[in-house]
Write an enzyme that holds these catalytic residues in place. Structure first.
Site, PDB file in Angstrom:
ATOM      1  N   TYR A  45       0.795  -1.142  -0.007  1.00  0.00           N
ATOM      2  CA  TYR A  45      -0.131  -0.074   0.043  1.00  0.00           C
ATOM      3  C   TYR A  45       0.733   1.199   0.321  1.00  0.00           C
ATOM      4  CZ  TYR A  45       1.190   1.174   4.654  1.00  0.00           C
ATOM      5  OH  TYR A  45       1.537   1.020   5.959  1.00  0.00           O
ATOM      6  N   ARG A  99      -8.143 -20.679  -1.738  1.00  0.00           N
ATOM      7  CA  ARG A  99      -7.313 -20.292  -0.938  1.00  0.00           C
ATOM      8  C   ARG A  99      -6.073 -20.999  -1.332  1.00  0.00           C
ATOM      9  NH1 ARG A  99      -5.359 -21.221   3.907  1.00  0.00           N
ATOM     10  NH2 ARG A  99      -4.615 -20.103   4.915  1.00  0.00           N
ATOM     11  N   HIS A 154      -1.753 -21.395  -0.205  1.00  0.00           N
ATOM     12  CA  HIS A 154      -0.313 -20.494  -0.900  1.00  0.00           C
ATOM     13  C   HIS A 154       0.514 -19.970  -1.808  1.00  0.00           C
ATOM     14  CE1 HIS A 154      -0.689 -21.043   3.739  1.00  0.00           C
ATOM     15  NE2 HIS A 154      -0.314 -20.660   4.294  1.00  0.00           N
ATOM     16  N   LEU A 167      11.164   1.172   7.217  1.00  0.00           N
ATOM     17  CA  LEU A 167      10.521   2.309   5.820  1.00  0.00           C
ATOM     18  C   LEU A 167      10.951   3.226   5.313  1.00  0.00           C
ATOM     19  CD1 LEU A 167       7.439   1.014   4.083  1.00  0.00           C
ATOM     20  CD2 LEU A 167       7.219   2.696   4.813  1.00  0.00           C
ATOM     21  N   GLU A 181      11.756   2.079  13.627  1.00  0.00           N
ATOM     22  CA  GLU A 181      11.304   3.117  13.811  1.00  0.00           C
ATOM     23  C   GLU A 181       9.580   2.929  14.403  1.00  0.00           C
ATOM     24  OE1 GLU A 181      10.000   2.762   9.673  1.00  0.00           O
ATOM     25  OE2 GLU A 181       9.827   0.777   9.393  1.00  0.00           O
ATOM     26  N   ARG A 192       8.667   4.368  -4.538  1.00  0.00           N
ATOM     27  CA  ARG A 192       8.608   3.395  -3.505  1.00  0.00           C
ATOM     28  C   ARG A 192       7.404   1.716  -3.167  1.00  0.00           C
ATOM     29  NH1 ARG A 192       7.257   5.225   2.690  1.00  0.00           N
ATOM     30  NH2 ARG A 192       5.482   6.194   1.681  1.00  0.00           N
ATOM     31  N   LYS A 239       6.500  -1.926   1.738  1.00  0.00           N
ATOM     32  CA  LYS A 239       5.731  -1.312   2.597  1.00  0.00           C
ATOM     33  C   LYS A 239       4.070  -2.376   2.444  1.00  0.00           C
ATOM     34  CE  LYS A 239       3.192   3.249   3.374  1.00  0.00           C
ATOM     35  NZ  LYS A 239       2.730   3.257   5.067  1.00  0.00           N
TER      36      LYS A 239
HETATM   37  N1  PDD Z   1       2.823   4.960   7.650  1.00  0.00           N
HETATM   38  N2  PDD Z   1       7.318   3.676   9.053  1.00  0.00           N
HETATM   39  C1  PDD Z   1       6.397   3.129   9.232  1.00  0.00           C
HETATM   40  C2  PDD Z   1       5.952   1.827   9.528  1.00  0.00           C
HETATM   41  C3  PDD Z   1       4.798   3.536   8.497  1.00  0.00           C
HETATM   42  O1  PDD Z   1       3.807   2.953   8.425  1.00  0.00           O
HETATM   43  C4  PDD Z   1       5.263   4.873   7.886  1.00  0.00           C
HETATM   44  C5  PDD Z   1       3.857   5.406   7.277  1.00  0.00           C
HETATM   45  C6  PDD Z   1       6.374   5.783   7.720  1.00  0.00           C
HETATM   46  C7  PDD Z   1       6.390   6.620   7.367  1.00  0.00           C
HETATM   47  O2  PDD Z   1       6.154   7.562   5.922  1.00  0.00           O
HETATM   48  P1  PDD Z   1       5.709   8.614   5.109  1.00  0.00           P
HETATM   49  O3  PDD Z   1       6.223   9.269   5.477  1.00  0.00           O
HETATM   50  O4  PDD Z   1       6.280   7.916   3.826  1.00  0.00           O
HETATM   51  O5  PDD Z   1       4.794   8.792   5.603  1.00  0.00           O
HETATM   52  C8  PDD Z   1       7.209   5.246   8.640  1.00  0.00           C
HETATM   53  C9  PDD Z   1       1.281   5.335   6.923  1.00  0.00           C
HETATM   54  C10 PDD Z   1       0.939   6.923   6.500  1.00  0.00           C
HETATM   55  C11 PDD Z   1       0.590   4.714   7.260  1.00  0.00           C
HETATM   56  O6  PDD Z   1       0.904   3.495   7.084  1.00  0.00           O
HETATM   57  O7  PDD Z   1      -0.110   5.377   7.503  1.00  0.00           O
END
Ligand code: PDD
Length: 290
Positions: free
Chosen positions: A34, A102, A104, A206, A182, A53, A150
């Site tokens: 996403y 379903r 895997h 991320l 993070e 990304r 992501k």
């Molecule tokens: N999340 N790290 C993680 C685990 C995240 O889920 C996000 C963003 C970030 C920051 O990334 P960015 O600056 O590109 O938004 C770092 C989004 C906003 C979400 O899951 O809603």
């Protein structure tokens, strides 16, 4: 009633009318990726970075959906227009589709991916978290080994955030093997002895777009800045801690695990960076007609 317009597999339709199969691999396996892209004054903010990304995430999970960068841009631009422009948060999710059984294994090549996008109003940020800062906890980073993707598999992030909430805090800063990674849904920055520090980009975090902007702004402003492995012990002596994300921008953390961070109020480097960030936003996404 929510009057938002969403996108599903080639069609724009009211969000309330979107139907997705229970056999969708996103639902059954979290087999998808996403993006979350902010929109200011009807303009998609740092779209190129978000799309790069997305392309990287799709490639990393071997999900081929036949859309080029220009197609993504056209799709998202139309979605923004359908939702009246203004300030929005666009959510885009692609899964490996909904085969009949379903299993895997990846489905047969003729099963199309599910491409879904929606836009919600990006409300003005509440004042208190930015004027007073938020409290956070530290907790173990129990996520998988490919956090640079992501992925829609966010259970560990959800549990970390909920652990924070259950302890009366707003967010969780994650620690893996003694090093900071993070936060539950944002990147993390420390200010130590006047230097801005953030974990380096690898598979443990991320690669946040907001993080990237902060690094660019810091460099342009002459703020000393380092991307490197950060031992968790640095947290206790940090003068400032910030969290960064597309939807929350840059939030100061003023209490960590029940103890004040620095002076216990948002710090001077955070104030400086927030001003730079707001000016940058205004510059790249000016009001319509400017
Ligand atoms: N999340 N790290 C993680 C685990 C995240 O889920 C996000 C963003 C970030 C920051 O990334 P960015 O600056 O590109 O938004 C770092 C989004 C906003 C979400 O899951 O809603």
């Amino acid at each position: 009633m929510n009057t938002a317009i969403a996108y599903l597999n080639g069609e724009f339709l009211p969000l309330a009318d979107v139907g997705i199969s229970p056999l969708d691999r996103g639902f059954l396996f979290a087999d998808g990726v996403y993006e979350v892209i902010p929109v200011y004054h009807g303009r998609l903010f740092r779209l190129a970075g978000h799309l790069q990304r997305l392309v990287n995430s799709l490639a990393a999970i071997q999900l081929e959906c036949g859309l080029e960068r220009g197609d993504w841009e056209a799709l998202l631009t139309e979605l923004v227009a359908c939702n009246g422009g203004g300030n929005l948060a666009v959510y885009l999710q692609i899964t490996r589709g909904a085969p009949e059984i379903r299993d895997h294994n990846f489905p047969a090549a003729d099963i199309p991916p599910t491409i879904f996008a929606m836009a919600s109003l990006l409300k003005p940020l509440p004042e208190a978290p930015y004027e007073e800062g938020i409290s956070a906890i530290t907790c173990a980073d129990i996520r998988w080994g490919a956090c640079h993707i992501k992925s829609i598999a966010l259970l560990a992030n959800v549990l970390a955030r909920q652990q924070a909430v259950a302890q009366g805090a707003a967010d969780a800063i994650l620690v893996r093997d003694g090093y900071l990674t993070e936060a539950a849904a944002s990147n993390v920055f420390l200010v130590c002895d006047g230097r801005l520090l953030t974990p380096r980009k690898d598979e443990r975090i991320l690669p946040g777009i907001t993080r990237e902007i902060i690094l660019e702004l810091a460099a342009a402003d002459g703020m000393p800045c380092e991307e490197r492995d950060l031992p968790a012990e640095l947290l206790a002596g940090a003068d400032e801690i910030w969290l960064s994300s597309s939807t929350k921008e840059i939030i100061p953390v003023t209490a960590l695990d029940g103890r004040p961070v620095g002076a216990g109020v948002p710090g001077p480097l955070w104030r400086r960076m927030t001003a730079l960030y707001q000016a940058y936003k205004q510059m790249v996404c000016p009001p319509v007609g400017v």
